[in-house]
Design a protein around this motif. Sequence first.
Motif, PDB file in Angstrom:
ATOM      1  N   LYS A   1      45.782  10.915   6.220  1.00 26.19           N
ATOM      2  CA  LYS A   1      45.051   9.844   6.277  1.00 26.19           C
ATOM      3  C   LYS A   1      45.750   9.656   5.268  1.00 26.19           C
ATOM      4  CE  LYS A   1      41.003  12.710   7.929  1.00 26.19           C
ATOM      5  NZ  LYS A   1      39.592  12.561   7.540  1.00 26.19           N
TER       6      LYS A   1
ATOM      7  N   ILE B   1      43.911   6.219   2.526  1.00 29.47           N
ATOM      8  CA  ILE B   1      42.556   6.019   1.512  1.00 29.47           C
ATOM      9  C   ILE B   1      43.163   4.892   1.177  1.00 29.47           C
ATOM     10  CG2 ILE B   1      40.654   6.603   0.345  1.00 29.47           C
ATOM     11  CD1 ILE B   1      42.172   9.714   1.553  1.00 29.47           C
TER      12      ILE B   1
ATOM     13  N   ALA C   1      40.329   8.686  -4.576  1.00 33.39           N
ATOM     14  CA  ALA C   1      40.385   8.723  -3.100  1.00 33.39           C
ATOM     15  C   ALA C   1      40.119  10.952  -2.956  1.00 33.39           C
ATOM     16  CB  ALA C   1      42.022   8.960  -3.043  1.00 33.39           C
TER      17      ALA C   1
ATOM     18  N   TYR D   1      46.693  15.185  -2.144  1.00 32.11           N
ATOM     19  CA  TYR D   1      46.202  13.455  -2.469  1.00 32.11           C
ATOM     20  C   TYR D   1      48.167  13.159  -3.317  1.00 32.11           C
ATOM     21  CZ  TYR D   1      41.743  14.555  -1.345  1.00 32.11           C
ATOM     22  OH  TYR D   1      40.614  14.159  -1.707  1.00 32.11           O
TER      23      TYR D   1
ATOM     24  N   GLN E   1      36.051  10.960  -2.204  1.00 35.96           N
ATOM     25  CA  GLN E   1      35.821  10.399  -0.446  1.00 35.96           C
ATOM     26  C   GLN E   1      35.977  11.360   0.117  1.00 35.96           C
ATOM     27  OE1 GLN E   1      37.464   6.623   0.107  1.00 35.96           O
ATOM     28  NE2 GLN E   1      37.664   6.088  -1.056  1.00 35.96           N
ATOM     29  N   LEU E   2      37.130  11.995   0.095  1.00 38.92           N
ATOM     30  CA  LEU E   2      37.306  13.203   1.343  1.00 38.92           C
ATOM     31  C   LEU E   2      37.537  14.989   0.774  1.00 38.92           C
ATOM     32  CD1 LEU E   2      40.585  11.740   2.724  1.00 38.92           C
ATOM     33  CD2 LEU E   2      38.425  12.615   3.485  1.00 38.92           C
TER      34      LEU E   2
END
Length: 185
Positions: free
Chosen positions: A177, A179, A142, A152, A145-146
Amino acid sequence: MKSISGLGGVGAIAGVFLLRGNLKVTNGVAWFSAFYWMYRVFSTVIGVVVFQDQDLWMTQFRLYPILNTVSWSFTGVLAIYLPWLYFQLRHPQILAALRSSGMKALPPISAWVGGAGFAVILSVLIYLVLSSADAAEALQRAKQQLGPNYTYRLTSMGWSGSQVEATVTAYNRTTIKTIDVEWTK
């Protein structure tokens, strides 16, 4: 016409029987209310003390104040309603009626122990999943990706053979968000 199903449907049916004075349902509803009360108390305390990320909670509350207020209000109402229901069903007059009908009127100790035990076992399982190598892998994927501008938190994880699927919540002060990541071991 949709059928009544789930816990709410069962509760509604049990409530109708209780309103009609059916003593056979009394012990079952008292047992379940004690079990679920203990489960909710223990899982809430463990969840807040062990699992709750305070920064995430504050971000959720800041971004979605109404939803969080409703959620906490529901928990509060349940925390009041379940013991009230239990003590109503354990009233001395009801216990005397149960005994005179030849039914058991003992306190549901198995419900108290079972509810607390179920919450503890479930919490241990959640802890093991959150501290697993697969959880670390999900968080890493994750983050790839961000990027580093988020914190997280693993939300869910599932396995199907060698396939791993996870949902990670990424948040900062202004954004939350979700994910989905998956990989094959």
